[in-house]
Every structure is written in structure tokens, then in C-alpha cells.
Scaffold this active site. Sequence first.
Site, PDB file in Angstrom:
ATOM      1  NE  ARG A 162      -4.401   1.432   1.911  1.00 13.79           N
ATOM      2  CZ  ARG A 162      -5.537   0.944   1.411  1.00 13.79           C
ATOM      3  NH1 ARG A 162      -5.602  -0.319   1.041  1.00 13.79           N
ATOM      4  NH2 ARG A 162      -6.607   1.703   1.278  1.00 13.79           N
TER       5      ARG A 162
ATOM      6  CD  GLU B 200      -6.835   3.660   6.538  1.00 17.91           C
ATOM      7  OE1 GLU B 200      -5.991   2.878   6.962  1.00 17.91           O
ATOM      8  OE2 GLU B 200      -7.502   3.458   5.496  1.00 17.91           O
TER       9      GLU B 200
END
Length: 790
Positions: free
Chosen positions: A325, A728
Site C-alpha cells: 500500500r 485514514e
Amino acid sequence: MDAPSPRSKTEISGGAHATRQHDSAHKHVTGSADYIDDMPEPAGTLHGYLGLSDRAHAKITSLDLDAVRAADGVIAVLTAADVPGSNDISPSGRNDEPVLATGTVLFHGQPVFAVIAESREKARRAAKKAVFCYEDLPHVTDVRAAMDANYPLVTDPLKLERGDIEAGLAGSPRRLQGEMRIGGQDHFYLEGHIAFAIPGEDDEVTVWSSTQHPSEVQHMVAHALGTVSNAVTVQVRRMGGGFGGKETQSNQFAAIAAIAAKKLNRAVKIRPDRDDDMIITGKRHDFVVDYDVGYDDSGVIHALDASFAARCGFSSDLSGPVTDRALFHADNCYFYQDVRLVSKPMMTNTVSNTAFRGFGGPQGMLGGERIIEEIAYALGRDPLEIRKANFYGGPGRDITPYHQTVKDNIIARVVEELETSSDYQARRAGIIAFNETSPVVRRGIALTPVKFGISFTATWYNQAGALVHVYQDGSIHLNHGGTEMGQGLNTKVAQVLAEEFQVDLDTIRITATTTGKVPNTSATAASSGTDLNGMAAANAAQQIKTRLVAFAAEKFNIPEDQVAFEPNHVRVGNELMPFGDFIKLAYQERVQLSAAGFYKTPDIHWDRASGKGRPFYYFAYGAAVSEVSVDTLTGEYQVDRVDVLHDAGKSLNPALDIGQIEGAFVQGMGWLTTEELWWDDKGRLRTHAPSTYKIPLASDRPKIFNVKLADWAENREPTIRRSKAVGEPPFMLPISVLEALGMAVASIADYQVSPQLDAPATPERVLMAVERLKAMVTEAYVSGEDEADA
């Protein structure tokens, strides 16, 4: 039937898009919210504590536990030999994370045995009485040292590649190389890890766990007990914070509590001290980013070759997906014509690092922003100009390094609006003028953007279930697979359900998440909690409504389109019936008033081997302007002002979303400025308590803090009520703080040299950077004098 009240004709109290307080806010404030350690304990409850290794890497040549067993109040001492099933809790399935270590310890603080005693204090004291003998082995704690020692954690690191990187670099008018070190971060949740296991009949056990992933805890406990998942029920009412630290790290505590409970047939609770919690459990991954970038005189990036190496710890945990990621977000908002990004997950003799808010994305994004900053200083330009020059654009400039087309790009508008509303240009000019005459205090300002992909890259996690019951009196019971850790998930999902049924929010009661009601839950992570569970709850409601509409149409002999749910009522033809009365009638006619809802995210796919796909359903955007003041004699600084404009789509609850943005910003600011993890030469984590590890205080928050939602934004994808995830994405907004600090430092050398601040930019690092630039200026001055004399 009767006429509704005037208010109920037009609205409900607390539906979707309404501003409502967190459902437990009053309990949080008054201290009446029940956490696991507040639960009444059954008679005979025992308490566990873990015995830890005191070597970073060693063979255990002998272990004497006689004094532990003989200690006051000790009922049992468990080792790996007492694990009835598999001694492994690895979430990756690599069989590299033992419940309790055997033979060799791989990090300082690794659990080796568990003491079960009459009280927690007795168990804790007894655990210190173990006598270890070791044969020490070489250990590595640093990322670069692990690379030099060739300690890869996985043999299949991810590579994202597009175009011809060698030709792109060779053909670029300008080129630079560099390295950035990015520090880790402790989760520092208010409620530490805890598990409470209550044995049941046969092989059954119920575990109350402070976890973001009840189903994984269920599977791991069953795995360790040597039984099947239906024998284990995991319950979660709320957590006092999670931030990713309770996605996998709860497994060990739950497994040990359950093993002890079944072995002794008594309830067992385990809760480590804060120091031991910080030593035992994983952190955000430290990264070392190496980059080689080619660009032109206007600052447009032509080619980028970068590697992202991470300190992963002794086991795989989630390090593979985390480092993947990081690559997914190394582009942030920028198009790279020719690009190669490579992950390097490195094994180290430290606690196994794990998920943390952003899941590698912040580290990747920060590496990308360092490259922008380097180009700007090399060209003598405002970094904002370089950012704008590299933004994703139309066809030909809209493909990510993983070959997903960016179709919902709104970053240019977000940045333009924030640049104007914050008066960025005038303030920057004023700061430059101030720095010219200020001998000690220097100021800096930066505007940085965020583009963050939403979805689990493990495609199978993009699913959720919910269970909805409508009772005879019209009250509604909701249970879903998400977990509440303070973020307001339960409130948002309840608002969705209230909107579906057109009833007031206080009609809805959400109960503790339990694997006994909703199976196969995904972790509440990846900012997906509301997206997934909100849609699952809506699906359940729609099933019930479909049955109710069919019932009413048949009962009153009218077309189905003449049955409608209106505020706290159901319209049947030309008459209104109070919702509770209507439900009572439906019950009497034997209409099923319960449904299991389900949702899976559509149109996502990912082929890791080829590095291509559509791993993200959509992107969330945002931008922040931060202004700082730095004392160049000490390196100390303060954040004077922050302005944020963030995209939450069509917000389900603006108050909760703004709260998430504010919290994420401060937490991200801590990661980038004060929260420093430090291991000594013996591999011991020395920053394992509030006395040695500095999280942001209330006094560290920006003096002026303006946060606004982009209220014009709406998700182009059919998410729940067109909202966007907000957990996030805002965490990366405080990159603007780090870059503002960089500008203040760069003023020492008239903004001609990149400050190259590593993270966290502690006052010590800021001071060292100031002194480095002062030395460069002095050297250049002396060199100029010598040339003049010659």
C-alpha cells in the site's frame, strides 16, 4: 390511524447527513462507558500476565519457572507445550508468529510463557521470577542494516511499473537522487490490549476482546485451541482506540486467555501494563525511501525510480500488504510518466510491525512529497507550483503506477479553494519578508494535497453483513460486523437505518459486535467501516421494507406504489399510520420483521503478480495549509495555524467527520514531529512509556485550527448516501507541517538548499538541520572570500 405531529410530517430526528453527536459521547465524557475492564467479573475469575524475553535474538538454553509456579497466588504457568492446537497466530498464514515462543526468541520482549494467578498484580510479580539462560545470536534492528545483511521478510516484494524507466531517466533534462528516513509510531490507544475469556460447555468459549477484527480473533482462538470457529464467540462493545493496532495484535492476548480459561475451567482476563503493551505489540513501519527522479525546468516529473524499504519486525504479520500500500500511494496526486516503484519488506529483530492508520499509505505519500520538495528547492520555486505542475489531469495524465484510471479527480479544485480561502500566497510572501529580518525565529508555510484510495487491496475483505430486527413496538435492533473504537461508526450506521425506515435515531439500538450474530466479518480498517456496514444495514432494511410494502398492499388492497415510509409513519394510500402501529399490525399478520443484510464492493480487482488492476473503488481528497515558527537556537517550534479543506463526499454526519479530520491531523502531526521510536544497541525498545515517548498534547495543537468539509463534493460511485470514507485520508494532511518546518529551516540558506528533514522532525533534528545549513552558508561565504582574495 391518526395524523402525525407537525415535525414528523417533514423530518426525522437524526437521519443520514444530519449532524448528531457520537452515541456514546456523554458516556465517554462522564466515564460511564463500559470497556472490558469495567465488566463485572464472574466468581473465581483469574488474571494472566506474560513472561517476556530479555534478548533481541537468542536461543533459550534453559528456562527455570519453579519460582514462578511457587509464587503467591499462582494457579498455573503456561508455555507453548500447553497450547492444545496450533502454536501460531500469524494472520498471513506463514506460520511465523507463535502464541508463545519456543527454542529461539526473535525480539526483546517476545512472550515466552503466561502466568495465571488470583490477581493481576500477583501474576505480574510472579512473571518476573523466571530464570532464563541464553545463547546470544546476532541481531538487527535498523532497516538499512537489515538491507545490508540481506534480511528480506518476503521473497515476492511488489513492483509497480509503467513506461520505460531507464529511457525516461536518461532523457530527463534534470535529475536528482536522495534518501529519506521515515520513523514509525506507537498506536498509544487510551485502552490498551485486553482479553477476557469465559469457558462454556464442551469446547465452547466466549471471548471479549478489544479488537478491530472479531472474526480473525475467533479463527485464531479456535486455531490455538484445536477446535472449530463455531465453538468460539467473540464480542466487542467498544474499544478505547484502535488505529490499526488492534487488527491483528489482539490475537495473542485472546488466544492465551482462552487457552487458560478452557484449561482451568475458569474465567481469565489478560491486560498488560502500558510499558509491556508497547514492548509486546507492533507499531507503524519505519521506512527508508531511496529515489532517483528525472524532471524538467518547469518541475514536471518525467521519470521516477524509487524503493521503499520497511522495518517489519520478526514476523510477517501484515507487512506485505502494508508495504504494497505504500507503493499505491507514492504517487499521491501526481502523474509519473515513466515509473518503477519497488517494496522491500525487511526482517528485523524487533516486535512485528502491523497496521496503523493509513496502512503504509502515509509513508508512501511522504516519500512522494519529499521528491516534490527536492525538485522545488533545486529550481528555486514554491513547492506548491511544482505540485500543481504534476497533478493528475485528463487523458494521458490520468493513469496510476498500478494502471488504475483516476476518474474522480477533484484535487485541483480543492487546492485552488484552499489556496484562496487561506490567503496562502500573501501569507507566504509575508513569511519570506519576516525571515529576512528575523535573526532567531524563522517561519514557514506549506500547502500539501492528499489523494487516498479507499478499499481493502485484499479484495475478499470488501464485504460486510448486518442483522436487523424490528420489534412489535417499532423499536429496531441493529447488529453489524464493524467495531466501534471511538470513530462514530455505530452512530453513522444507525443514521443510515433511521433514514431507511424514516424513524427517529433514538428508535435504533446498536448492540455489541459479535461473531454469533454476524459471521465472517472483515476488519474495521482501511477506512471501510461505514462504506461496508452502512450498505449491509441498508440492505437488511430494504428486505424488511419490501415485505412490509407487499403486506400493506395486500392488506389494504392498494398498489404497492401507494405505500411509502414517511417520518415516523407509513403512508398507506391516503392515510398515515404511526410506524409502531404499522409494525404491530404486520407482526400480527406474521410478516417476517428480521433480515440479514449483505454488501460487497463492486467493480474492484487486483492482480498483484502483474501490478495491475483497480484496487480502489474511489479516492478521497483533501489539502492543508500549515504555518509554523521555529527557534533556530534550540530547534523548538510551534504550529501557528492550520487550514484544512477535506472531501468526505456527501457527509453522513459532518460533526463526526470534522472530528475525525481534527483527530487524524493531530495524530499525524505527532508521527511527523514528536513520536520517536528508539531501540538501543541491545535491541531494547527504550521509548515504551509516556515518560519517554511523546504523543501530542492539547498544548501542541495548532493555535488556529480551521477545518472545513468540501460541501460541494459528492461521491460519483454509489456508496452509502454518496458519502466518502474519512478515517485514514486526513491522517496525511499534516505532511504540510513537516514541509512548513522545512521551509523555515531552508530560509537559513535563502531557500537554495533542500532541508531534507527526516521524520519525525523532532526539535533535535530541526536544530541539526539548521546547523547543517548554517555550516554550508559559512563555508560558501569563506570560499567566496578566498576566491575574491585570489
